[in-house]
Scaffold this motif. Structure first.
Motif, PDB file in Angstrom:
ATOM      1  N   MET A  58       0.955  -0.995  -0.119  1.00 34.64           N
ATOM      2  CA  MET A  58      -0.057  -0.054   0.172  1.00 34.64           C
ATOM      3  C   MET A  58       0.827   1.057   0.106  1.00 34.64           C
ATOM      4  O   MET A  58       0.694   2.546  -0.497  1.00 34.64           O
ATOM      5  N   VAL A  59       1.833   1.231   0.897  1.00 35.14           N
ATOM      6  CA  VAL A  59       2.888   2.201   0.764  1.00 35.14           C
ATOM      7  C   VAL A  59       3.631   2.503  -0.658  1.00 35.14           C
ATOM      8  O   VAL A  59       3.403   3.736  -0.846  1.00 35.14           O
ATOM      9  N   LEU A  60       4.558   1.442  -0.837  1.00 35.59           N
ATOM     10  CA  LEU A  60       5.164   1.547  -2.070  1.00 35.59           C
ATOM     11  C   LEU A  60       4.577   2.780  -3.030  1.00 35.59           C
ATOM     12  O   LEU A  60       5.241   3.378  -3.775  1.00 35.59           O
ATOM     13  N   PRO A  61       3.305   2.363  -3.668  1.00 34.10           N
ATOM     14  CA  PRO A  61       3.260   2.572  -5.159  1.00 34.10           C
ATOM     15  C   PRO A  61       2.941   4.129  -4.670  1.00 34.10           C
ATOM     16  O   PRO A  61       3.037   4.862  -5.235  1.00 34.10           O
ATOM     17  N   PHE A  62       2.483   4.774  -3.429  1.00 38.78           N
ATOM     18  CA  PHE A  62       2.014   6.047  -2.765  1.00 38.78           C
ATOM     19  C   PHE A  62       3.491   6.918  -2.806  1.00 38.78           C
ATOM     20  O   PHE A  62       3.276   8.230  -3.447  1.00 38.78           O
ATOM     21  N   LEU A  63       4.789   6.374  -2.104  1.00 40.14           N
ATOM     22  CA  LEU A  63       5.824   7.100  -2.361  1.00 40.14           C
ATOM     23  C   LEU A  63       6.859   6.848  -3.242  1.00 40.14           C
ATOM     24  O   LEU A  63       7.422   8.081  -3.721  1.00 40.14           O
ATOM     25  N   VAL A  64       7.047   5.572  -4.458  1.00 34.27           N
ATOM     26  CA  VAL A  64       7.463   5.924  -5.352  1.00 34.27           C
ATOM     27  C   VAL A  64       6.478   7.698  -6.616  1.00 34.27           C
ATOM     28  O   VAL A  64       7.542   8.168  -7.125  1.00 34.27           O
ATOM     29  N   ASN A  65       5.311   7.230  -6.385  1.00 36.76           N
ATOM     30  CA  ASN A  65       4.533   7.569  -7.079  1.00 36.76           C
ATOM     31  C   ASN A  65       4.868   9.597  -6.588  1.00 36.76           C
ATOM     32  O   ASN A  65       4.988  10.697  -7.447  1.00 36.76           O
ATOM     33  N   SER A  66       4.638  10.094  -5.548  1.00 42.14           N
ATOM     34  CA  SER A  66       4.868  10.978  -4.557  1.00 42.14           C
ATOM     35  C   SER A  66       6.544  11.653  -4.982  1.00 42.14           C
ATOM     36  O   SER A  66       6.456  12.881  -4.919  1.00 42.14           O
ATOM     37  N   THR A  67       7.005  10.858  -5.654  1.00 40.31           N
ATOM     38  CA  THR A  67       8.602  11.616  -4.859  1.00 40.31           C
ATOM     39  C   THR A  67       8.856  10.863  -6.624  1.00 40.31           C
ATOM     40  O   THR A  67       9.979  12.357  -6.703  1.00 40.31           O
ATOM     41  N   LEU A  68       9.187   9.712  -7.394  1.00 37.28           N
ATOM     42  CA  LEU A  68      10.047   9.908  -8.514  1.00 37.28           C
ATOM     43  C   LEU A  68       8.880   9.971  -9.922  1.00 37.28           C
ATOM     44  O   LEU A  68      10.294  11.142 -10.325  1.00 37.28           O
ATOM     45  N   PHE A  69       7.951  10.130  -9.852  1.00 32.20           N
ATOM     46  CA  PHE A  69       6.674   9.961 -10.380  1.00 32.20           C
ATOM     47  C   PHE A  69       6.208  11.521 -10.529  1.00 32.20           C
ATOM     48  O   PHE A  69       5.207  11.118 -10.886  1.00 32.20           O
ATOM     49  N   THR A  78      -0.016   5.279 -13.119  1.00 32.62           N
ATOM     50  CA  THR A  78      -1.789   3.672 -12.775  1.00 32.62           C
ATOM     51  C   THR A  78      -0.110   2.518 -12.863  1.00 32.62           C
ATOM     52  O   THR A  78       0.007   1.614 -11.755  1.00 32.62           O
ATOM     53  N   LEU A  79       0.701   2.889 -14.072  1.00 31.85           N
ATOM     54  CA  LEU A  79       1.605   1.121 -14.518  1.00 31.85           C
ATOM     55  C   LEU A  79       2.480   1.190 -12.984  1.00 31.85           C
ATOM     56  O   LEU A  79       3.261   0.393 -12.718  1.00 31.85           O
ATOM     57  N   VAL A  80       3.349   2.249 -12.650  1.00 34.34           N
ATOM     58  CA  VAL A  80       4.436   2.372 -11.443  1.00 34.34           C
ATOM     59  C   VAL A  80       4.005   2.266 -10.104  1.00 34.34           C
ATOM     60  O   VAL A  80       4.174   1.710  -9.322  1.00 34.34           O
ATOM     61  N   GLY A  81       2.669   1.985 -10.357  1.00 36.30           N
ATOM     62  CA  GLY A  81       1.676   2.312  -9.211  1.00 36.30           C
ATOM     63  C   GLY A  81       1.346   0.565  -9.049  1.00 36.30           C
ATOM     64  O   GLY A  81       1.626   0.037  -8.363  1.00 36.30           O
TER      65      GLY A  81
END
Length: 132
Positions: A58-69, A78-81
């Motif tokens: 649950m946390v990893l998609p949020f962190l990746v989308n809010s920082t890297l992308f 969506t794909l990264v999530g």
């Protein structure tokens, strides 16, 4: 005979009271924290319930989308999530602790290299002299 039986009865009563206090002491807040708030207990609980992987999924998609992308589009996010959700499900407490220890060793290793670097020693001989 009666006195020895009374003494045994009192002794058993005291032991029973002591055992009861010890039994109830393990259910106090401090006893529960000592029992379940250790890293090994978390690994045992995680093996049964797989808490860390569900949290990371649950946390990893949020962190990746809010920082890297951060500025990317809807389709990319969506794909990264979805991808990071799958990766988060495979992570458990042992993998997370191994990742943390390896990152920690990178930073502690760079300090050790800097501390053990050979120092330039000036012996007082000028570089233009013939003894150099």
């Amino acid at each position: 005979m009666v006195c020895s039986l009374k003494a045994q009865h009192e002794l058993k009563g005291e032991l029973l009271l002591k055992d009861t206090k010890g039994y109830f002491k393990q259910f106090t807040l401090g006893g529960l924290i000592k029992k379940y708030a250790t890293p090994s207990a978390f690994l045992k609980i995680d093996d049964k319930l797989n808490l860390s992987s569900s949290i990371m999924s649950m946390v990893l998609p949020f962190l990746v989308n809010s920082t890297l992308f951060k500025g990317s589009g809807f389709l990319t996010k969506t794909l990264v999530g979805l991808a990071s959700n799958k990766v988060g499900k495979t992570l458990d407490a042992e993998h997370l602790s191994a990742i943390f220890n390896s990152v920690k060793s990178w930073f502690s290793g760079s300090r050790k290299k800097a501390e053990h670097a050979p120092q330039y020693v000036d012996y007082g001989i000028p570089p233009d002299s013939e003894t150099y």
